[in-house]
Write a protein that holds these residues in place. Sequence first.
Motif, PDB file in Angstrom:
ATOM      1  N   SER A 119     -15.650   2.538  12.849  1.00  0.00           N
ATOM      2  CA  SER A 119     -16.754   1.755  13.401  1.00  0.00           C
ATOM      3  C   SER A 119     -17.309   2.599  14.535  1.00  0.00           C
ATOM      4  O   SER A 119     -16.707   2.690  15.610  1.00  0.00           O
ATOM      5  N   TYR A 120     -18.433   3.265  14.275  1.00  0.00           N
ATOM      6  CA  TYR A 120     -18.911   4.298  15.188  1.00  0.00           C
ATOM      7  C   TYR A 120     -19.767   3.779  16.342  1.00  0.00           C
ATOM      8  O   TYR A 120     -19.920   4.456  17.359  1.00  0.00           O
ATOM      9  N   ALA A 121     -20.336   2.587  16.202  1.00  0.00           N
ATOM     10  CA  ALA A 121     -21.164   2.054  17.291  1.00  0.00           C
ATOM     11  C   ALA A 121     -20.310   1.926  18.554  1.00  0.00           C
ATOM     12  O   ALA A 121     -19.226   1.333  18.513  1.00  0.00           O
ATOM     13  N   PRO A 122     -20.760   2.474  19.670  1.00  0.00           N
ATOM     14  CA  PRO A 122     -19.922   2.531  20.876  1.00  0.00           C
ATOM     15  C   PRO A 122     -19.877   1.203  21.633  1.00  0.00           C
ATOM     16  O   PRO A 122     -20.462   1.047  22.712  1.00  0.00           O
ATOM     17  N   HIS A 140     -17.318  -3.653  15.266  1.00  0.00           N
ATOM     18  CA  HIS A 140     -17.725  -4.442  14.110  1.00  0.00           C
ATOM     19  C   HIS A 140     -17.901  -3.576  12.852  1.00  0.00           C
ATOM     20  O   HIS A 140     -18.037  -2.361  12.914  1.00  0.00           O
ATOM     21  N   PHE A 141     -17.936  -4.259  11.711  1.00  0.00           N
ATOM     22  CA  PHE A 141     -18.361  -3.678  10.425  1.00  0.00           C
ATOM     23  C   PHE A 141     -17.522  -2.479   9.984  1.00  0.00           C
ATOM     24  O   PHE A 141     -18.050  -1.448   9.562  1.00  0.00           O
ATOM     25  N   SER A 142     -16.200  -2.606  10.042  1.00  0.00           N
ATOM     26  CA  SER A 142     -15.327  -1.513   9.608  1.00  0.00           C
ATOM     27  C   SER A 142     -14.972  -1.698   8.134  1.00  0.00           C
ATOM     28  O   SER A 142     -13.950  -2.300   7.783  1.00  0.00           O
ATOM     29  N   SER A 143     -15.815  -1.167   7.272  1.00  0.00           N
ATOM     30  CA  SER A 143     -15.661  -1.358   5.819  1.00  0.00           C
ATOM     31  C   SER A 143     -14.342  -0.775   5.318  1.00  0.00           C
ATOM     32  O   SER A 143     -13.978   0.351   5.654  1.00  0.00           O
ATOM     33  N   TRP A 150      -5.525   4.353   9.795  1.00  0.00           N
ATOM     34  CA  TRP A 150      -6.097   4.872  11.044  1.00  0.00           C
ATOM     35  C   TRP A 150      -7.547   4.398  11.141  1.00  0.00           C
ATOM     36  O   TRP A 150      -8.162   4.047  10.119  1.00  0.00           O
ATOM     37  N   ALA A 151      -8.090   4.437  12.366  1.00  0.00           N
ATOM     38  CA  ALA A 151      -9.489   4.076  12.579  1.00  0.00           C
ATOM     39  C   ALA A 151     -10.169   5.081  13.489  1.00  0.00           C
ATOM     40  O   ALA A 151      -9.572   5.567  14.462  1.00  0.00           O
ATOM     41  N   LEU A 152     -11.423   5.397  13.175  1.00  0.00           N
ATOM     42  CA  LEU A 152     -12.293   6.217  14.011  1.00  0.00           C
ATOM     43  C   LEU A 152     -13.247   5.264  14.730  1.00  0.00           C
ATOM     44  O   LEU A 152     -14.047   4.581  14.076  1.00  0.00           O
ATOM     45  N   LEU A 153     -13.183   5.205  16.061  1.00  0.00           N
ATOM     46  CA  LEU A 153     -13.964   4.245  16.829  1.00  0.00           C
ATOM     47  C   LEU A 153     -14.822   4.966  17.864  1.00  0.00           C
ATOM     48  O   LEU A 153     -14.328   5.788  18.640  1.00  0.00           O
ATOM     49  N   ASN A 194     -14.592  -5.887   8.322  1.00  0.00           N
ATOM     50  CA  ASN A 194     -14.120  -6.740   9.407  1.00  0.00           C
ATOM     51  C   ASN A 194     -14.147  -6.035  10.756  1.00  0.00           C
ATOM     52  O   ASN A 194     -14.480  -4.851  10.857  1.00  0.00           O
ATOM     53  N   ASP A 195     -13.777  -6.772  11.800  1.00  0.00           N
ATOM     54  CA  ASP A 195     -13.774  -6.228  13.162  1.00  0.00           C
ATOM     55  C   ASP A 195     -12.432  -5.563  13.481  1.00  0.00           C
ATOM     56  O   ASP A 195     -11.367  -6.048  13.076  1.00  0.00           O
ATOM     57  N   ILE A 196     -12.508  -4.481  14.230  1.00  0.00           N
ATOM     58  CA  ILE A 196     -11.328  -3.802  14.773  1.00  0.00           C
ATOM     59  C   ILE A 196     -11.203  -4.193  16.248  1.00  0.00           C
ATOM     60  O   ILE A 196     -12.172  -4.097  17.010  1.00  0.00           O
ATOM     61  N   VAL A 197     -10.015  -4.627  16.647  1.00  0.00           N
ATOM     62  CA  VAL A 197      -9.793  -5.079  18.023  1.00  0.00           C
ATOM     63  C   VAL A 197      -8.712  -4.212  18.671  1.00  0.00           C
ATOM     64  O   VAL A 197      -7.612  -4.055  18.129  1.00  0.00           O
ATOM     65  N   VAL A 198      -9.040  -3.646  19.836  1.00  0.00           N
ATOM     66  CA  VAL A 198      -8.126  -2.757  20.557  1.00  0.00           C
ATOM     67  C   VAL A 198      -7.916  -3.317  21.962  1.00  0.00           C
ATOM     68  O   VAL A 198      -8.879  -3.667  22.652  1.00  0.00           O
ATOM     69  N   ASP A 199      -6.661  -3.372  22.390  1.00  0.00           N
ATOM     70  CA  ASP A 199      -6.331  -3.929  23.700  1.00  0.00           C
ATOM     71  C   ASP A 199      -5.618  -2.882  24.548  1.00  0.00           C
ATOM     72  O   ASP A 199      -4.402  -2.688  24.446  1.00  0.00           O
ATOM     73  N   ASP A 200      -6.393  -2.168  25.352  1.00  0.00           N
ATOM     74  CA  ASP A 200      -5.871  -1.208  26.332  1.00  0.00           C
ATOM     75  C   ASP A 200      -4.883  -0.216  25.714  1.00  0.00           C
ATOM     76  O   ASP A 200      -3.697  -0.180  26.057  1.00  0.00           O
TER      77      ASP A 200
END
Length: 395
Positions: A119-122, A140-143, A150-153, A194-200
């Motif tokens: 999900s590349y939008a910063p 958002h929108f991580s197809s 892994w995820a590229l954010l 779906n959404d990717i959620v990262v907490d610190d």
Amino acid sequence: MSEGSGTAVLAAVRALTPALRARAVEAEALRKVPEVSVKELAATGFFRLLQPKRFGGFAADPTVFYDAVREIAQACGSTGWVASVVGVHPWHVALYDRKAQAEVWGEHGERADTRICSSYAPTGRITAADGGFRVSGRWHFSSGCDHCAWALLGGVVTDAEGKPVDLRTFLIPRSEYGIDDVWDTTGLRGTGSNDIVVDDVFVPEHRALSFGPVTALDVPGHAVNPEPVYRLPYASLFTTAISTPITGIAQGAYDAHVTATRERFRVSYGQKVAEDPFAQVRIARAGGDIDAAWLLLRRNIADLYALAERGTELPMELRSRTRRDQVLATERCTAAVDLLMENAGGNAMRTGPHPVQRAWRDVHTGRGHAANDPERALALAGQIALGLETKDTML
């Protein structure tokens, strides 16, 4: 990658398309690509086409990758979309420091089948820390994220005063982020975006790649991955990965519509639809636009790759042309599917698994992707054509 191995992967993908087409309705019901489809695609070698040879991939000619994506999308739009965006991510990881690549795939490619979402939008919060960054937020929108490890954010790095100083992509393992199931849409329902959620989470420097070097084609990964495919522009590869499934969806709709129209009878006019000259014109226009879209997309990638193979500088005019034709491909294919829907009659609007209706919903949803903003991309192309200076990460 040898020509033979590329041909083998493409042939295996084509052999799989009837099964993918049969699961298109299931994908919509699940709101994600069925697990069996992902496993079968992985078995063909598809997800390793753009992965470095050093880490178990093929480092393929990118036209082979896009040919395969188009075949998949003709069978199932959602599966084609996920295959394209997940399948292009190994190319991006190949630009990172060798240490980051080894963390994803193993030092010698022992985890070569690892998949990466994005999900590349910063949209997150990035704070500099000793040796790296602390990352928090929602993307958002991580197809296809349910099928990835892994995820590229994307994220904007700010200075002590809160001023933006850098734009980076942060590579984070599945153990350090959550997935929020929020994807419930009219089109591309099966993409599980779906959404990717990262907490610190702490992300070390070697897993935080700046867009500046990426755009300048001067990245750490070049030291370990010498194959020419990694000398191509990010914007060209990634925006084409968004438009190619749309061309496949449109082609699948065209094929289904033509087959059905040959036998369809319109009671109100008392004639076979195939004998209606207006229906014939709509089909001809749609077919021509779909062909034009695909031929231009594929030509531009082939031209870029030919220069990369020779080690020649990639001119901005060609990079701009690639971006121009990418948004026009989406525009043409969306209009073509609109014509097919006009031609399909009232039954195409019934609730149910009508292939042209599904394609119509899918292309309009895909058209909303940020990479498919025609005015923005065409303005850039016009500026380049007029000799004006422009700075944009999407060229």
